[in-house]
Design an enzyme around this catalytic site. Structure first.
Site, PDB file in Angstrom:
ATOM      1  CD  GLU A   1      -2.967  -1.109   2.289  1.00 30.52           C
ATOM      2  OE1 GLU A   1      -2.787  -0.393   3.287  1.00 30.52           O
ATOM      3  OE2 GLU A   1      -4.030  -1.720   2.059  1.00 30.52           O
TER       4      GLU A   1
ATOM      5  CD  GLU B   1      -3.794  -6.257   3.357  1.00 25.79           C
ATOM      6  OE1 GLU B   1      -4.577  -5.529   4.001  1.00 25.79           O
ATOM      7  OE2 GLU B   1      -2.563  -6.137   3.407  1.00 25.79           O
TER       8      GLU B   1
END
Ligand SMILES: *[C@@H]1O[C@H](CO)[C@@H](O)[C@H](O)[C@H]1NC(C)=O
Ligand SMILES: *[C@@H]1O[C@H](CO)[C@@H](O)[C@H](O)[C@H]1NC(C)=O
Ligand SMILES: *[C@@H]1O[C@H](CO)[C@@H](O)[C@H](O)[C@H]1NC(C)=O
Ligand SMILES: *[C@@H]1O[C@H](CO)[C@@H](O)[C@H](O)[C@H]1NC(C)=O
Ligand SMILES: *[C@@H]1O[C@H](CO)[C@@H](O)[C@H](O)[C@H]1NC(C)=O
Length: 478
Positions: A117, A261
């Site tokens: 991220e 995720e």
């Protein structure tokens, strides 16, 4: 020639399909005391989990995975991205963390995650300059090392790299990084690598008190979002399709997407609870098993990695106290709620970790005979600073304890994480050690894991070896 190539492609495609089948999980290791990697791998196998996503390429983890048929995504942490902008460093990384495990009975590495991220707005752009060069170098180093067809480099991105002013079909990449994102997705496309996105319906609910709760789940009940002919009844689909539209807007509407995720936490917030997690996974897993896809990508098998496998008590709680409670298993490998990973809706408790070694059945609690309570607050603070008290907060499993109960909980968490050292249960005379289990209601006063024998014995074994050598030389001299 032409048709021959086609057959190979088809075979390849079949193999690819074969490999990507089934569900993955994220195996994070930010816990103070950890289950031995071999125990975790056994737990994965006992539950039929064939894919894991890691956040590094730790040698002990990789060794435990070697020789299994578990497919692995290894990762390069954000703080190593700058180093990877140097091609030689990238080549070296691939040699040390990929090629090294490429033997018969080694590790089945399928992807390399370049960063985690990296474009989160909260990173203030720290990784904007380095991520794409690192991605290029790693992908090229994989090709150079002969893994071009089998291992792909990708970048797990948070869903805030794209947005929509209105409905999913108006999706686009975030304005400040749209050029960079376009280059990255073109690079994925050139190399046959997938886009990896993390999608969190829980966070939609957490961030916005007016968010319609039912929209976070998959069982209907909320007012749909109408987007042309499509009606969206859950935020997962809406989010995924916003990405599909953003890709379409840059001419790559068919780029493969994997969900790096997705999951639901069980403590640390009013909406982070086992019953919601069970409801969320029940809906998610059924649709994945049915290859339902989303309205813009119907009837497709979406490759998904659940977040996460085990609770991690050392994670930063900057995003929220729930951060340490994402596991489908507790810290000790006990399942938290019933689920069916095969998506058939036959929910039952998953298979727990086996032969888990705990510390003795001792707790550290508030001493009711303590005289001076003026330092109680300070001591609770100290205990919570160096352990995990996120279950004490509003709406959490231990939120209904009284002040003394709070103190006991905090003291025990500190005592356990310190390996039950006697000196870690003093707290200026406010604490005492007991063999009585103070758990009450939903609030569990835990016993921590005994640290894994390998960690414990290796310095000791070294010490003994050194001692033997010294003694040997001394006796030689005599
Ligand atoms: C890659 O391997 C090296 C050498 O074994 C190791 O020090 C390093 O931590 C590994 N990288 C990652 C990201 O785990
Ligand atoms: C980003 O900027 C904010 C405000 O300037 C600051 O509080 C925060 O610590 C910064 N975060 C990082 C990761 O640099
Ligand atoms: C990224 O590179 C640009 C141009 O080279 C530079 O101005 C900027 O400060 C860099 N940003 C970071 C976060 O390193
Ligand atoms: C217990 O601790 C929590 C978290 O620190 C706090 O919010 C709560 O007010 C405390 N309860 C009592 C009764 O002291
Ligand atoms: C303590 O009691 C709780 C609830 O009664 C129970 O779930 C837990 O397993 C017990 N802990 C130990 C270590 O026996």
């Amino acid at each position: 020639m032409g048709s021959c190539k086609l057959v190979i492609c088809f075979l390849f495609f079949e193999m690819f399909w074969c490999w990507t089948e089934g569900l993955g999980v994220n195996w994070g290791t930010m816990a103070v005391r950890q289950l031995p990697p071999k125990t975790v791998v056994q737990m994965l196998q006992d539950n039929g989990i064939k894919k894991v996503k890691l956040f590094d390429a730790d040698f002990n983890t990789m060794s435990a995975l070697a020789g299994t048929d578990i497919e692995v995504m290894v990762a390069i942490p954000n703080d190593m991205l700058a180093i990877m902008t140097d091609y030689d460093a990238a080549k070296d990384w691939v040699k040390r963390n990929v090629t090294r495990y490429n033997w018969d009975g080694g590790v089945k590495i399928k992807y390399v995650a370049v960063g985690n991220e990296p474009f989160l707005s909260s990173y203030n752009g720290s990784f904007l300059n380095v991520t794409f060069p690192a991605l290029q170098n790693i992908q090229n180093a994989l090709i150079d090392a002969g893994f071009g067809d089998t291992i792909k480099a990708t970048v797990p991105l948070n869903a805030d790299v794209y947005n929509s002013p209105s409905v999913p079909s108006a999706g686009q990449f975030r304005t400040d990084i749209s050029e960079l994102m376009t280059q990255i997705v073109q690079f994925f496309n050139q190399n046959g690598a997938p886009f990896t996105v993390n999608i969190y319906p829980f966070l939609s609910l957490y961030a916005d008190v007016h968010f319609p709760v039912d929209f976070a789940f998959f069982d209907g009940g909320s007012t749909p979002i109408v987007d042309g002919q499509i009606q969206y009844t859950n935020v997962f689909d809406a989010n995924f399709d916003t990405l599909v539209s953003a890709l379409k807007a840059v001419g790559l509407g068919n780029l493969p997407i994997i969900v790096g995720e997705v999951g639901w936490p069980t403590d640390g917030d009013i909406n982070a609870k086992a019953s919601y997690a069970e409801r969320f996974y029940n809906g998610l897993l059924k649709r994945l098993a049915a290859n339902q896809g989303t309205p813009l990508r119907p009837n497709t098998n979406i490759e998904v990695y659940l977040f996460g496998l085990i609770d991690e008590d050392a994670k930063s709680i900057a995003p929220g106290a729930f951060e340490r409670h994402w596991g489908i298993f507790r810290y000790d490998g006990q399942p938290k709620f019933p689920m069916d990973l095969s998506g058939q809706g036959q929910n039952k408790l998953l298979v727990a970790a086996k032969n888990v070694q705990y510390l003795p059945q001792k707790w550290c609690v508030f001493n009711p005979n303590a005289k001076d309570l003026s330092k109680l607050g300070d001591n609770i603070n100290y205990a919570c600073t160096f352990s995990d008290c996120t279950s004490l907060g509003y709406g959490s499993t231990c939120s209904n304890l009284d002040t003394q109960g709070n103190a006991s909980y905090a003291f025990n968490m500190y005592f356990q994480v310190q390996g039950q050292k006697e000196l870690s249960c003093v707290f200026e005379g406010l604490a005492m050690i007991t063999t009585q289990n103070y758990s009450q209601g939903t609030c569990d006063f835990i016993i921590q894991l005994a640290s894994s024998p390998s960690l414990r014995t290796s310095p000791f074994v070294m010490f003994v070896l050194v001692l033997i050598v010294i003694l040997f030389f001394q006796s030689e001299q005599l």
